[in-house]
Design an enzyme around this catalytic site. Structure first.
Site, PDB file in Angstrom:
ATOM      1  N   ILE A   9     -10.021  74.947   6.620  1.00  0.00           N
ATOM      2  CA  ILE A   9      -8.907  74.864   7.575  1.00  0.00           C
ATOM      3  C   ILE A   9      -8.657  73.405   7.966  1.00  0.00           C
ATOM      4  O   ILE A   9      -7.511  72.975   8.136  1.00  0.00           O
ATOM      5  CB  ILE A   9      -9.170  75.769   8.806  1.00  0.00           C
ATOM      6  CG1 ILE A   9      -9.470  77.202   8.327  1.00  0.00           C
ATOM      7  CG2 ILE A   9      -7.965  75.780   9.749  1.00  0.00           C
ATOM      8  CD1 ILE A   9      -9.982  78.140   9.391  1.00  0.00           C
ATOM      9  N   ALA A  72     -15.814  71.259  12.666  1.00  0.00           N
ATOM     10  CA  ALA A  72     -17.126  71.119  12.032  1.00  0.00           C
ATOM     11  C   ALA A  72     -18.091  72.213  12.477  1.00  0.00           C
ATOM     12  O   ALA A  72     -18.507  72.236  13.638  1.00  0.00           O
ATOM     13  CB  ALA A  72     -17.705  69.750  12.373  1.00  0.00           C
ATOM     14  N   SER A  75     -20.033  78.711   9.115  1.00  0.00           N
ATOM     15  CA  SER A  75     -19.185  79.863   9.458  1.00  0.00           C
ATOM     16  C   SER A  75     -19.489  81.128   8.662  1.00  0.00           C
ATOM     17  O   SER A  75     -18.621  81.987   8.522  1.00  0.00           O
ATOM     18  CB  SER A  75     -17.711  79.482   9.290  1.00  0.00           C
ATOM     19  OG  SER A  75     -17.475  79.144   7.943  1.00  0.00           O
ATOM     20  N   TYR A 139     -23.101  83.688  14.908  1.00  0.00           N
ATOM     21  CA  TYR A 139     -21.969  82.778  14.653  1.00  0.00           C
ATOM     22  C   TYR A 139     -20.973  82.845  15.820  1.00  0.00           C
ATOM     23  O   TYR A 139     -20.609  81.831  16.416  1.00  0.00           O
ATOM     24  CB  TYR A 139     -21.286  83.164  13.332  1.00  0.00           C
ATOM     25  CG  TYR A 139     -19.938  82.533  13.144  1.00  0.00           C
ATOM     26  CD1 TYR A 139     -19.825  81.155  12.976  1.00  0.00           C
ATOM     27  CD2 TYR A 139     -18.774  83.302  13.142  1.00  0.00           C
ATOM     28  CE1 TYR A 139     -18.584  80.555  12.814  1.00  0.00           C
ATOM     29  CE2 TYR A 139     -17.534  82.710  12.978  1.00  0.00           C
ATOM     30  CZ  TYR A 139     -17.434  81.348  12.815  1.00  0.00           C
ATOM     31  OH  TYR A 139     -16.208  80.763  12.663  1.00  0.00           O
ATOM     32  N   PHE A 167      -8.245  84.803  13.648  1.00  0.00           N
ATOM     33  CA  PHE A 167      -8.593  86.079  13.025  1.00  0.00           C
ATOM     34  C   PHE A 167      -8.922  85.749  11.557  1.00  0.00           C
ATOM     35  O   PHE A 167      -9.744  84.878  11.327  1.00  0.00           O
ATOM     36  CB  PHE A 167      -7.506  87.122  13.315  1.00  0.00           C
ATOM     37  CG  PHE A 167      -7.688  87.643  14.739  1.00  0.00           C
ATOM     38  CD1 PHE A 167      -7.551  86.795  15.832  1.00  0.00           C
ATOM     39  CD2 PHE A 167      -8.113  88.936  14.977  1.00  0.00           C
ATOM     40  CE1 PHE A 167      -7.824  87.231  17.138  1.00  0.00           C
ATOM     41  CE2 PHE A 167      -8.380  89.388  16.277  1.00  0.00           C
ATOM     42  CZ  PHE A 167      -8.235  88.535  17.338  1.00  0.00           C
TER      43      PHE A 167
HETATM   44  N1  UFG Z   1     -14.934  92.956   2.369  1.00  0.00           N
HETATM   45  C1  UFG Z   1     -15.189  93.829   1.325  1.00  0.00           C
HETATM   46  N2  UFG Z   1     -15.756  93.351   0.195  1.00  0.00           N
HETATM   47  C2  UFG Z   1     -16.099  92.042   0.033  1.00  0.00           C
HETATM   48  C3  UFG Z   1     -15.834  91.141   1.108  1.00  0.00           C
HETATM   49  C4  UFG Z   1     -15.250  91.642   2.260  1.00  0.00           C
HETATM   50  O1  UFG Z   1     -14.910  95.032   1.412  1.00  0.00           O
HETATM   51  O2  UFG Z   1     -16.641  91.696  -1.037  1.00  0.00           O
HETATM   52  C5  UFG Z   1     -14.303  93.472   3.584  1.00  0.00           C
HETATM   53  C6  UFG Z   1     -15.143  93.273   4.825  1.00  0.00           C
HETATM   54  O3  UFG Z   1     -16.017  94.345   5.000  1.00  0.00           O
HETATM   55  C7  UFG Z   1     -14.076  93.171   5.903  1.00  0.00           C
HETATM   56  C8  UFG Z   1     -12.858  92.567   5.190  1.00  0.00           C
HETATM   57  O4  UFG Z   1     -13.123  92.744   3.795  1.00  0.00           O
HETATM   58  O5  UFG Z   1     -13.722  94.435   6.337  1.00  0.00           O
HETATM   59  C9  UFG Z   1     -12.685  91.105   5.470  1.00  0.00           C
HETATM   60  O6  UFG Z   1     -13.935  90.449   5.235  1.00  0.00           O
HETATM   61  P1  UFG Z   1     -14.095  88.852   5.263  1.00  0.00           P
HETATM   62  O7  UFG Z   1     -15.533  88.577   4.969  1.00  0.00           O
HETATM   63  O8  UFG Z   1     -13.068  88.229   4.402  1.00  0.00           O
HETATM   64  O9  UFG Z   1     -13.755  88.466   6.755  1.00  0.00           O
HETATM   65  P2  UFG Z   1     -14.391  89.003   8.114  1.00  0.00           P
HETATM   66  O10 UFG Z   1     -13.342  89.847   8.760  1.00  0.00           O
HETATM   67  O11 UFG Z   1     -15.717  89.594   7.952  1.00  0.00           O
HETATM   68  O12 UFG Z   1     -14.666  87.623   8.836  1.00  0.00           O
HETATM   69  C10 UFG Z   1     -13.651  86.816   9.351  1.00  0.00           C
HETATM   70  C11 UFG Z   1     -14.027  85.370   9.266  1.00  0.00           C
HETATM   71  C12 UFG Z   1     -15.236  85.072  10.093  1.00  0.00           C
HETATM   72  C13 UFG Z   1     -15.012  85.549  11.499  1.00  0.00           C
HETATM   73  C14 UFG Z   1     -14.608  86.994  11.500  1.00  0.00           C
HETATM   74  C15 UFG Z   1     -14.220  87.439  12.872  1.00  0.00           C
HETATM   75  O13 UFG Z   1     -14.265  85.014   7.929  1.00  0.00           O
HETATM   76  O14 UFG Z   1     -15.476  83.681  10.106  1.00  0.00           O
HETATM   77  O15 UFG Z   1     -13.469  87.179  10.674  1.00  0.00           O
HETATM   78  O16 UFG Z   1     -14.585  88.749  13.015  1.00  0.00           O
HETATM   79  F1  UFG Z   1     -16.148  85.431  12.222  1.00  0.00           F
END
Ligand code: UFG
Length: 326
Positions: A9, A72, A75, A139, A167
C-alpha cells in the site's frame, strides 16, 4: 515522509503522491524486510529501520519532515498468532520511535495504517467506526495499541493523527508496474490469479459452511489506489482542520470467496480449479465496512469501485510481472 513506502500500500501511495507534490518533497523510509526497492517509483529512499535512532536522526536531520504516512508493519494475521512478540516489537516499537522523533522535530501530522482486524468478530454489519474493538489476533491488537498511543500523543504533544482501518486491500497500479507481492502470499486475489496462471494447482477455499448466502466468507475489497488517495485526503483534512480522526476504508459491499473466484474466472478466461478445505482459524464470516464517515469527511469516491475493475488491475500486474502460461 512515507514510512514503509516500499510495501504494497505504501508504494501505491508514493505513486499517487508523485505528480501531486514535487518528487524532492517525498521521503521514503523502509528497511526492505518485506518491501521492494523497485516498487518505490519516486521520492528519496532511505533504507533503515524505524526503531534505529541513528537512522531516524539522519532522516529527520536531512529533511524538513512536516507530516508522515506510516505503513511500516508486519501484517500476516497467521504469523501474528505464533510470533506475537515479534509483532509487538515491530508494529508498536516502530511507530513509538517514529512518534518520538516526530515530537522532537516538531512534525505535527500522521496518517496511520490501521486495519479492520481491530474489530475482531463484529456484532453488526456494516461495521461502524464506533463498533466495539475486540481483536481476535495479535496483529489487530498491535494496530489497536498504536491507535491508543496516537490518541495520547495528540493529547500531550498536539500531534494530529488519522487512523485508517482498511478492509481488504486488493488490485494493482493501473500502469501494471507495481502490485501485490507478498512472500509467502496468503491473500485471496493473488492466490486465485496464481491458480489461474497455473503457478498453483488449485485454490483452497477455507470453509463453505459459514452463515452466508453461499457458505463462503464475505469480505469488502477496496482498490489499493483508492486506499492511497484516502491517505492523501486525510493529510489534506488534517492540514485544513487540525483534527484527529478514525475512518473505515472499504467499498461498503461484500463479496464471498466463491464470487471472487467467479469474477477472476470471467476476467482471466481461465478455469481456476478449487477445493473446499476446513475453515481457517480466526476468520470472521462477514466483514463489511460502513464507509459513510470516510465518504463524508474525506470525500472518498472510489475510482475502482467494482470487483471486476479491482481484479482487472491485479491480473494486468500479474501478466506484466510473472511468466503467464497460455
Ligand atoms: N481465503 C481462502 N483461501 C485462500 C486465502 C483466503 O478461502 O487461499 C479466504 C479467507 O478465508 C477469507 C478471504 O478469502 O475469507 C479473504 O482472505 P485474505 O487472507 O485475503 O484476507 P483477510 O480477510 O483474512 O485479511 C484481511 C487483511 C488483513 C486484515 C484482515 C482484517 O489481509 O491484513 O483483512 O480482518 F487483518
Amino acid at each position: 515522509m512515507i514510512a514503509g513506502g516500499a510495501g504494497y500500500i505504501g508504494s501505491h501511495t508514493v505513486a499517487e503522491l508523485l505528480g501531486k507534490v514535487p518528487d524532492g518533497e517525498i521521503v521514503v523510509a523502509d528497511n526492505l524486510e518485506t518491501g521492494h526497492k523497485e516498487a518505490v517509483l519516486g521520492g528519496k529512499l532511505y533504507v533503515g529501520d524505524l526503531r534505529d535512532d541513528e537512522f531516524m536522526e539522519r532522516v529527520f536531520r536531512e529533511n524538513d519532515i512536516e507530516e508522515v504516512i506510516d505503513f511500516a508493519a508486519y501484517s500476516l494475521v497467521g504469523e501474528s498468532m505464533t510470533a506475537p512478540l515479534k509483532y509487538y516489537a515491530n508494529n508498536v516499537g516502530a511507530t513509538l520511535n517514529l512518534l518520538k522523533h516526530m515530537e522532537k522535530s516538531g512534525a505535527k501530522r500522521i496518517v496511520f495504517s490501521s486495519t479492520a482486524a481491530v474489530y475482531g468478530e463484529p456484532e453488526q454489519t456494516p461495521i461502524l467506526e464506533s463498533s466495539p474493538c475486540v481483536p481476535t489476533n495479535s496483529y489487530g491488537q498491535t494496530k489497536l495499541a498504536v491507535e491508543g498511543m496516537l490518541k495520547w500523543a495528540d493529547v500531550a504533544h498536539g500531534i494530529k493523527y488519522t487512523s485508517l482501518r482498511y478492509f481488504n486491500a486488493a488490485g494493482a497500479h493501473e500502469s501494471g508496474k507495481i502490485g501485490e507481492v507478498h512472500n509467502p502470499e496468503t491473500h485471496l486475489i493473488p492466490l486465485v490469479l496464481q491458480t489461474a496462471n497455473g503457478q498453483r494447482e488449485k485454490l483452497s477455499i477455507f470453509g463453505n459452511d459459514y452463515p452466508t448466502p453461499d457458505g463462503t466468507c464475505v469480505r469488502d475489497y477496496i482498490h489499493v489506489t483508492d486506499l492511497a488517495a484516502a491517505h492523501i485526503a486525510a493529510l489534506k483534512r488534517m492540514r485544513e482542520r487540525d483534527e484527529s480522526g478514525v475512518y473505515n476504508l472499504g467499498n461498503g459491499k461484500g463479496f464471498s470467496v466463491d464470487e471472487v473466484v467467479n469474477v477472476c474466472r470471467d476476467i482471466t478466461g481461465r478455469e481456476i480449479p478449487t477445493e473446499i478445505c476446513g475453515r481457517r482459524q480466526g476468520d470472521p464470516a462477514v466483514l463489511v465496512a460502513s464507509c459513510e464517515k470516510a465518504t463524508r469527511d474525506l470525500g472518498l469516491e472510489p475510482r475502482f469501485g467494482s470487483l471486476e475493475k479491482i481484479v482487472e488491475t491485479a491480473w494486468n500486474f500479474h501478466v506484466n510481472t510473472q511468466e503467464v502460461s497460455v
